[in-house]
Design an enzyme around this catalytic site. Structure first.
Site, PDB file in Angstrom:
ATOM      1  N   SER A 102       0.838  -1.210   0.000  1.00 20.63           N
ATOM      2  CA  SER A 102       0.000   0.000   0.000  1.00 20.63           C
ATOM      3  C   SER A 102       0.870   1.256   0.000  1.00 20.63           C
ATOM      4  O   SER A 102       0.366   2.370   0.082  1.00 20.63           O
ATOM      5  CB  SER A 102      -0.928   0.004   1.221  1.00 20.63           C
ATOM      6  OG  SER A 102      -0.197  -0.212   2.400  1.00 20.63           O
ATOM      7  N   ASN A 113      -2.527  -2.845  12.992  1.00 19.69           N
ATOM      8  CA  ASN A 113      -3.980  -2.698  12.873  1.00 19.69           C
ATOM      9  C   ASN A 113      -4.508  -1.492  13.652  1.00 19.69           C
ATOM     10  O   ASN A 113      -5.309  -0.707  13.143  1.00 19.69           O
ATOM     11  CB  ASN A 113      -4.693  -3.975  13.332  1.00 19.69           C
ATOM     12  CG  ASN A 113      -4.346  -5.158  12.441  1.00 19.69           C
ATOM     13  OD1 ASN A 113      -3.680  -4.985  11.421  1.00 19.69           O
ATOM     14  ND2 ASN A 113      -4.769  -6.344  12.834  1.00 19.69           N
ATOM     15  N   THR A 121     -40.000  27.055 -10.661  1.00 20.66           N
ATOM     16  CA  THR A 121     -40.332  25.674 -10.308  1.00 20.66           C
ATOM     17  C   THR A 121     -40.488  24.989 -11.652  1.00 20.66           C
ATOM     18  O   THR A 121     -40.926  25.613 -12.627  1.00 20.66           O
ATOM     19  CB  THR A 121     -41.642  25.566  -9.500  1.00 20.66           C
ATOM     20  OG1 THR A 121     -42.697  26.113 -10.285  1.00 20.66           O
ATOM     21  CG2 THR A 121     -41.570  26.318  -8.179  1.00 20.66           C
ATOM     22  N   HIS A 122     -40.076  23.714 -11.707  1.00 21.17           N
ATOM     23  CA  HIS A 122     -40.069  22.959 -12.964  1.00 21.17           C
ATOM     24  C   HIS A 122     -39.244  23.673 -14.045  1.00 21.17           C
ATOM     25  O   HIS A 122     -39.503  23.523 -15.231  1.00 21.17           O
ATOM     26  CB  HIS A 122     -41.486  22.723 -13.492  1.00 21.17           C
ATOM     27  CG  HIS A 122     -42.442  22.244 -12.440  1.00 21.17           C
ATOM     28  ND1 HIS A 122     -42.650  20.917 -12.164  1.00 21.17           N
ATOM     29  CD2 HIS A 122     -43.220  22.938 -11.563  1.00 21.17           C
ATOM     30  CE1 HIS A 122     -43.527  20.805 -11.181  1.00 21.17           C
ATOM     31  NE2 HIS A 122     -43.882  22.015 -10.784  1.00 21.17           N
ATOM     32  N   SER A 142     -13.405  26.989 -27.598  1.00 22.71           N
ATOM     33  CA  SER A 142     -13.533  25.792 -28.420  1.00 22.71           C
ATOM     34  C   SER A 142     -12.459  25.840 -29.487  1.00 22.71           C
ATOM     35  O   SER A 142     -12.120  26.914 -29.993  1.00 22.71           O
ATOM     36  CB  SER A 142     -14.919  25.773 -29.061  1.00 22.71           C
ATOM     37  OG  SER A 142     -14.887  25.009 -30.248  1.00 22.71           O
ATOM     38  N   LYS A 180     -17.066  30.564 -28.823  1.00 20.58           N
ATOM     39  CA  LYS A 180     -17.448  29.854 -27.600  1.00 20.58           C
ATOM     40  C   LYS A 180     -16.648  30.271 -26.380  1.00 20.58           C
ATOM     41  O   LYS A 180     -15.448  30.506 -26.440  1.00 20.58           O
ATOM     42  CB  LYS A 180     -17.269  28.334 -27.789  1.00 20.58           C
ATOM     43  CG  LYS A 180     -18.261  27.697 -28.724  1.00 20.58           C
ATOM     44  CD  LYS A 180     -19.707  27.705 -28.210  1.00 20.58           C
ATOM     45  CE  LYS A 180     -19.928  26.767 -27.059  1.00 20.58           C
ATOM     46  NZ  LYS A 180     -19.980  25.365 -27.468  1.00 20.58           N
ATOM     47  N   ASN A 236     -16.735  28.399 -22.768  1.00 18.30           N
ATOM     48  CA  ASN A 236     -17.389  27.294 -22.070  1.00 18.30           C
ATOM     49  C   ASN A 236     -17.179  27.342 -20.556  1.00 18.30           C
ATOM     50  O   ASN A 236     -16.074  27.623 -20.106  1.00 18.30           O
ATOM     51  CB  ASN A 236     -16.871  25.958 -22.615  1.00 18.30           C
ATOM     52  CG  ASN A 236     -17.196  25.784 -24.081  1.00 18.30           C
ATOM     53  OD1 ASN A 236     -18.249  26.231 -24.548  1.00 18.30           O
ATOM     54  ND2 ASN A 236     -16.293  25.176 -24.827  1.00 18.30           N
ATOM     55  N   GLU A 239     -18.698  22.865 -14.965  1.00 20.06           N
ATOM     56  CA  GLU A 239     -18.986  21.551 -15.552  1.00 20.06           C
ATOM     57  C   GLU A 239     -18.149  20.457 -14.889  1.00 20.06           C
ATOM     58  O   GLU A 239     -18.629  19.355 -14.623  1.00 20.06           O
ATOM     59  CB  GLU A 239     -18.719  21.566 -17.065  1.00 20.06           C
ATOM     60  CG  GLU A 239     -19.823  22.268 -17.835  1.00 20.06           C
ATOM     61  CD  GLU A 239     -19.504  22.415 -19.314  1.00 20.06           C
ATOM     62  OE1 GLU A 239     -20.430  22.365 -20.113  1.00 20.06           O
ATOM     63  OE2 GLU A 239     -18.320  22.590 -19.680  1.00 20.06           O
ATOM     64  N   TYR A 271      -9.945  -7.031  12.047  1.00 22.76           N
ATOM     65  CA  TYR A 271      -9.261  -6.441  10.897  1.00 22.76           C
ATOM     66  C   TYR A 271      -9.165  -7.443   9.748  1.00 22.76           C
ATOM     67  O   TYR A 271      -8.907  -8.621   9.954  1.00 22.76           O
ATOM     68  CB  TYR A 271      -7.840  -5.990  11.283  1.00 22.76           C
ATOM     69  CG  TYR A 271      -7.068  -5.474  10.086  1.00 22.76           C
ATOM     70  CD1 TYR A 271      -7.186  -4.157   9.677  1.00 22.76           C
ATOM     71  CD2 TYR A 271      -6.257  -6.329   9.332  1.00 22.76           C
ATOM     72  CE1 TYR A 271      -6.516  -3.689   8.550  1.00 22.76           C
ATOM     73  CE2 TYR A 271      -5.587  -5.872   8.205  1.00 22.76           C
ATOM     74  CZ  TYR A 271      -5.715  -4.552   7.822  1.00 22.76           C
ATOM     75  OH  TYR A 271      -5.060  -4.091   6.716  1.00 22.76           O
ATOM     76  N   GLN A 320      -7.347  -2.188   3.722  1.00 23.71           N
ATOM     77  CA  GLN A 320      -6.318  -1.403   3.053  1.00 23.71           C
ATOM     78  C   GLN A 320      -6.907  -0.646   1.853  1.00 23.71           C
ATOM     79  O   GLN A 320      -6.395   0.390   1.446  1.00 23.71           O
ATOM     80  CB  GLN A 320      -5.194  -2.335   2.602  1.00 23.71           C
ATOM     81  CG  GLN A 320      -4.030  -1.638   1.964  1.00 23.71           C
ATOM     82  CD  GLN A 320      -2.812  -2.549   1.892  1.00 23.71           C
ATOM     83  OE1 GLN A 320      -2.186  -2.837   2.884  1.00 23.71           O
ATOM     84  NE2 GLN A 320      -2.488  -3.007   0.698  1.00 23.71           N
ATOM     85  N   LYS A 322      -8.257   3.434   1.647  1.00 25.26           N
ATOM     86  CA  LYS A 322      -7.512   4.696   1.568  1.00 25.26           C
ATOM     87  C   LYS A 322      -7.705   5.463   0.275  1.00 25.26           C
ATOM     88  O   LYS A 322      -7.967   6.661   0.291  1.00 25.26           O
ATOM     89  CB  LYS A 322      -6.025   4.430   1.809  1.00 25.26           C
ATOM     90  CG  LYS A 322      -5.805   4.044   3.249  1.00 25.26           C
ATOM     91  CD  LYS A 322      -4.416   3.624   3.565  1.00 25.26           C
ATOM     92  CE  LYS A 322      -4.455   2.836   4.846  1.00 25.26           C
ATOM     93  NZ  LYS A 322      -5.314   1.616   4.790  1.00 25.26           N
TER      94      LYS A 322
HETATM   95  N1  ARG Z   1      -1.300  -1.417   5.146  1.00 27.32           N
HETATM   96  C1  ARG Z   1      -2.241  -2.002   6.049  1.00 27.32           C
HETATM   97  C2  ARG Z   1      -3.611  -1.299   5.867  1.00 27.32           C
HETATM   98  O1  ARG Z   1      -3.660  -0.303   5.261  1.00 27.32           O
HETATM   99  C3  ARG Z   1      -1.785  -1.839   7.457  1.00 27.32           C
HETATM  100  C4  ARG Z   1      -2.340  -2.838   8.397  1.00 27.32           C
HETATM  101  C5  ARG Z   1      -1.814  -4.178   8.065  1.00 27.32           C
HETATM  102  N2  ARG Z   1      -2.209  -5.154   9.006  1.00 27.32           N
HETATM  103  C6  ARG Z   1      -2.118  -6.463   8.765  1.00 27.32           C
HETATM  104  N3  ARG Z   1      -2.511  -7.248   9.722  1.00 27.32           N
HETATM  105  N4  ARG Z   1      -1.664  -6.929   7.644  1.00 27.32           N
HETATM  106  O2  ARG Z   1      -4.620  -1.759   6.307  1.00 27.32           O
END
Ligand code: ARG
Length: 474
Positions: free
Chosen positions: A38, A125, A170-171, A292, A298, A300, A305, A332, A337, A340
């Site tokens: 990660s 964890n 409205t509408h 454009s 144009k 834009n 948007e 856990y 992971q 994130k």
């Molecule tokens: N990189 C892991 C996560 O984002 C950290 C925790 C890992 N824990 C484990 N028991 N493998 O969740």
């Protein structure tokens, strides 16, 4: 190779160079290493990871597990690592999987085996759950500042345009005249609720998981309140299993962000409509638009948007998180992971959109004349005429009917209501007198809606003042 030979081979322990390598007999497969790492995205948690480690070390010293000297070395080492990271001198290693193991390994390299004591009574964890809460808490504080800037800009503009008349819809059909200030303050109401939701989310996430360790807590006599207060958390989390498996705070943030983005998207949609030639109510500053490559005329409205478009990914991130969590058994799981990237993306995207709108909206050019001309087109004071008749003791349903007939007649004649003569109006109801003209103007119409929450210029000016004091008292 016969059976006993292969068994022997398995028994010969090779040193595997990761912190969990103790029970392993062969190094991790290269693809699996990449697949499970990660680091590429969680390195941005380095600051929170170091803050969490410092607080944990201080707690270990406080309960007598680390000596003062050891703690000092650990903190010193961690602060050096932070400097290295900030100065781009840190050697991130994919082999070490994630931000937590990279920093821990660097600490051991820097200060020797004392560094290995840091992980006492802790697990990745509870570490990652803490890092993420700390990180999100900070991000919410920054988002609140951006939101404040946007709200301030909207409220100032609303105050300036408390008497600017435009059609209310409205509408998407012209319904009744309103003031632009009133419309803008409606945007602010949406954002004010978003602020409340952000604060609610912040309050609920502000608890410290450290001490939950892997899932069941730890045999060491730790002081969880100490760590929690060092990190500015209101209290430690109450249940160790929940502490390492809960990602509600991330889901809640993504949900709050989705609602907030849906508001920005609605505002974007209105800006896009209002800048079109058909409406021509406002113009955006050139620096927010593009042209454009083929149509030279144009201009834009790209930024609105994009804000409207980006609301899609923010909703997507919410769905991703909900789906990641929905079938996980306690406690856990590595699935977590995956929390994130959607969370980071929601924070980044939302921050960018708030920043863009905080700059764009106060700088729009308002075309008052066009708004006023547009409002006249839709018989916007028809309801005012009905209310007038009610005041002359005509029951509302009858008044509604009479005005309907009057409007049909005006359409036939190609006239607006205020252009009809008194005689022409009287043929539909003889209770109509000369004072009717006071309420048939759009000015009179907005003026008379002067109750709390109404659109009259005086009420809007007051509401803008109140909104401003509300946001500045935060
Ligand atoms: N990189 C892991 C996560 O984002 C950290 C925790 C890992 N824990 C484990 N028991 N493998 O969740």
């Amino acid at each position: 190779m016969d059976k006993s030979e292969s068994a022997n081979k398995k028994m010969t322990k090779k040193p595997i160079n990761v912190s969990w390598g103790g029970r392993f007999h062969e190094p991790i497969n290269d693809f699996v290493k990449r697949f499970s790492a990660s680091l590429s995205f969680d390195k941005r948690l380095y600051n929170e990871d170091i803050l969490g480690s410092i607080a944990h070390a201080q707690m270990l010293e406080h309960v007598g597990i680390l000596t003062a000297g050891e703690t000092e070395k650990i903190i010193d080492g961690l602060e050096h690592i932070k400097k290295d990271i900030v100065n781009n001198k840190f050697n991130w290693l994919l082999d070490l999987e994630d931000v937590h193991m990279n920093i821990e390994a660097a600490l051991v390299q820097k200060i020797g085996s004392i560094g290995k004591k840091l992980h006492t009574g802790r697990s990745r964890n509870d570490q990652v759950a803490t890092d993420l809460r700390l990180w999100l808490r900070n991000q919410i504080d920054s988002i609140n500042k951006l939101l404040f800037n946007l709200q301030r800009g909207i409220i100032e503009l609303a105050s300036y345009h408390s008497g600017t008349i435009m059609p209310g819809f409205t509408h998407l059909q012209i319904a009744q005249p309103v003031t632009l200030g009133h419309h803008l303050l409606a945007w602010n109401e949406m954002l004010e609720r978003d602020y409340g939701r952000l604060m609610g989310c912040r309050e609920r996430l502000n608890q410290c998981p450290l001490g939950a360790a892997a899932l069941a807590g730890t045999t060491f006599s730790i002081d969880r309140k100490f760590t929690a207060s060092k990190l500015g958390f209101a209290r430690p989390t109450r249940n160790s299993l929940d502490s390492v498996s809960d990602r509600d705070f991330a889901i809640e943030f993504c949900s709050v962000a989705s609602i907030l983005m849906s508001h920005l998207s609605r505002m974007a949609e209105e800006l896009i409509l209002w800048t079109s030639a058909q409406f021509d109510f406002v113009a955006l500053p050139d620096r927010f638009c593009t042209g454009s490559s083929i149509m030279p005329q144009k201009k834009n409205p790209d930024v609105p948007e994009l804000v409207r478009g980006k609301s899609g990914r923010i909703t997507g991130n919410l769905i991703a998180l909900l789906t990641i969590m929905k079938s996980q058994p306690l406690a856990y799981n590595k699935d977590n992971q995956e929390d994130k990237e959607p969370l980071f993306d929601s924070v980044d995207t939302l921050s960018d959109c708030l920043r863009a709108f905080a700059d764009l909206i106060p700088n729009i050019e308002v075309k008052k004349k066009n708004m006023l001309e547009a409002v006249a087109k839709g018989f916007p004071t028809a309801t005012d005429l009905a209310d007038y008749l009610v005041n002359k003791n005509v029951p509302f349903r009858e008044a509604h009917e009479i005005v309907g007939e009057t409007v049909a007649f005006a359409i036939e004649q190609g006239l607006d209501l205020p252009q009809l003569s008194l005689l022409q109006m009287k043929q539909f109801c003889n209770k109509i007198e000369i004072d009717v003209y006071d309420i048939l103007t759009v000015e009179g119409s907005v003026e008379s809606r002067n109750h709390f929450g109404g659109t009259s210029p005086a009420v809007v000016a007051e509401a803008a003042n109140r909104a401003m004091s509300l946001i500045t008292s935060r």
